[in-house]
Design a protein around this motif. Structure first.
Motif, PDB file in Angstrom:
ATOM      1  N   ALA A   1       0.802  -0.824   0.154  1.00 43.15           N
ATOM      2  CA  ALA A   1       0.259  -0.514  -0.172  1.00 43.15           C
ATOM      3  C   ALA A   1       0.637   1.937  -0.030  1.00 43.15           C
ATOM      4  CB  ALA A   1      -0.759  -0.276   1.197  1.00 43.15           C
ATOM      5  N   LEU A   2       2.643   1.442   0.815  1.00 46.44           N
ATOM      6  CA  LEU A   2       2.586   2.143   0.584  1.00 46.44           C
ATOM      7  C   LEU A   2       3.808   2.399  -0.526  1.00 46.44           C
ATOM      8  CD1 LEU A   2       4.067   4.795   2.133  1.00 46.44           C
ATOM      9  CD2 LEU A   2       5.404   2.847   3.155  1.00 46.44           C
ATOM     10  N   ARG A   3       3.728   1.127  -0.989  1.00 49.59           N
ATOM     11  CA  ARG A   3       4.491   0.883  -2.585  1.00 49.59           C
ATOM     12  C   ARG A   3       3.478   2.331  -3.356  1.00 49.59           C
ATOM     13  NH1 ARG A   3       6.957   3.244  -6.417  1.00 49.59           N
ATOM     14  NH2 ARG A   3       8.876   2.095  -7.328  1.00 49.59           N
ATOM     15  N   ARG A   4       2.160   2.002  -3.172  1.00 54.50           N
ATOM     16  CA  ARG A   4       1.298   2.628  -4.671  1.00 54.50           C
ATOM     17  C   ARG A   4       1.080   3.962  -4.011  1.00 54.50           C
ATOM     18  NH1 ARG A   4      -1.798  -2.033  -2.544  1.00 54.50           N
ATOM     19  NH2 ARG A   4      -3.429  -1.129  -1.265  1.00 54.50           N
ATOM     20  N   TRP A   5       0.753   4.086  -2.563  1.00 51.93           N
ATOM     21  CA  TRP A   5       0.945   6.028  -2.263  1.00 51.93           C
ATOM     22  C   TRP A   5       1.812   6.834  -3.143  1.00 51.93           C
ATOM     23  CZ3 TRP A   5      -1.846   9.377  -1.703  1.00 51.93           C
ATOM     24  CH2 TRP A   5      -1.750  10.773  -0.395  1.00 51.93           C
ATOM     25  N   ARG A   6       3.008   6.221  -2.701  1.00 51.37           N
ATOM     26  CA  ARG A   6       4.304   6.688  -2.937  1.00 51.37           C
ATOM     27  C   ARG A   6       4.188   6.404  -5.074  1.00 51.37           C
ATOM     28  NH1 ARG A   6       9.373   4.833   0.796  1.00 51.37           N
ATOM     29  NH2 ARG A   6       8.629   5.410   2.388  1.00 51.37           N
TER      30      ARG A   6
END
Length: 316
Positions: free
Chosen positions: A166-171
């Motif tokens: 999820a953090l990768r998608r946000w970034r």
């Protein structure tokens, strides 16, 4: 999103012989299964701050909130040496774009929770955090962290790995530009995943996005990021997943016949009762998404939040 996720990790968990006794603590799932999807950034505080292998074991002593790092037998205090290294290492890690960190449990440098801290009488209390792990979380409070021991719990494993993806998608969304339209698109894709973790956070985030034009863009994005990652840190439950599955079923009320609807409801009921894992109703929903060309649902992260061969939704 084509680049591997960068994940910090205690070096011994990859099989590197850096422990005080010259050994390692290789974790096969982390290195061989999760490792297919991430790029590890190994860290060993003791070795990197200049201590040899093998070396005398160490422990935390004194105040739980501000412990000292002391060798077990000779009583040599390595606190300042470690703290100086930690400050330098965190500066380097700030440039690594880490999406998570897996720490070695019980370590006086890298244990995240319940690390032993010995009082003046030599009695331990499992209430501390390792010097490096504590400093990492303080410096990077929004980066998901976990210990390798806790990753043996299927639910904790699922939640942590879901968080790093999820953090990768946000970034990736941030990299496309801080614009209202991009934020709306991201929030739309993450809708059902957010509902599965925290319906309350989903409502708060929806309100934030709806009122976004009235806020400075940096404040809007910072506020969204904080709430988004806070929501994903809360574990899903069968009850919350059932709510999402029923919501998904509603999109097919005109396509499915009576028998198909009944089959779906029965599978959802079996999942609720703990008889089948979440992957079973998800697989059937994905089948209907493809069969009826449901483009909106095809874009929902909830249906494919991480690689299926990690088998994170296969537990009951």
């Amino acid at each position: 999103m084509n680049e591997a996720i960068k994940l910090g990790i205690s070096s011994c968990l990859l099989g590197n012989p850096v422990r005080y006794d010259g050994g390692h603590k290789l974790d096969h799932f982390i290195k061989e299964t999760l490792g297919r999807y991430v790029q590890f950034v190994p860290v060993c505080p003791e070795v990197e701050c200049g201590l040899p292998v093998p070396r005398e074991s160490m422990r935390l002593v004194g105040d739980v909130q501000n412990p000292r790092l002391v060798t077990t037998r000779s009583g040599i205090d390595h606190t300042e040496r470690m703290q100086q290294w930690v400050r330098q290492r965190l500066d380097l890690l700030a440039d690594e774009d880490l999406c998570g960190f897996i720490f070695k449990k019980d370590s006086p440098s890298s244990g995240m929770w319940r690390v032993k801290v010995y009082n003046s009488g030599g009695m331990p209390s499992k209430t501390g955090s390792g010097l490096f792990a504590a400093a990492f979380s303080k410096r990077f409070p929004r980066i998901p962290v976990e210990e390798e021991g806790r990753l043996h719990d299927p639910k904790l494993r699922e939640n942590f790995i879901e968080n790093i993806f999820a953090l990768r998608r946000w970034r990736a969304s941030l990299a496309s530009g801080k614009r209202q339209g991009n934020l709306v698109a991201f929030h739309t894709r993450e809708k059902l995943l957010l509902m599965a973790h925290s319906p309350n956070h989903y409502r708060q985030l929806g309100k934030l996005v709806a009122e976004g034009k009235a806020k400075p863009v940096d404040a809007l994005y910072d506020g969204y990021e904080g709430l988004f990652l806070e929501a994903l840190s809360l574990k899903t439950t069968p009850a919350k997943n059932v709510n999402v599955l029923q919501h998904l079923l509603g999109y097919f009320k005109k396509q499915l016949d009576a028998a198909e609807k009944q089959e779906m409801l029965e599978i959802i009921s079996r999942y609720r009762q703990g008889h089948v894992p979440l992957i079973v109703p998800i697989t059937l929903i994905n089948h209907y998404v493809r069969k009826y060309d449901q483009s909106y649902l095809a874009g929902q992260t909830y249906l494919n939040p991480h690689p299926i061969d990690l088998q994170l939704r296969n537990h009951t």
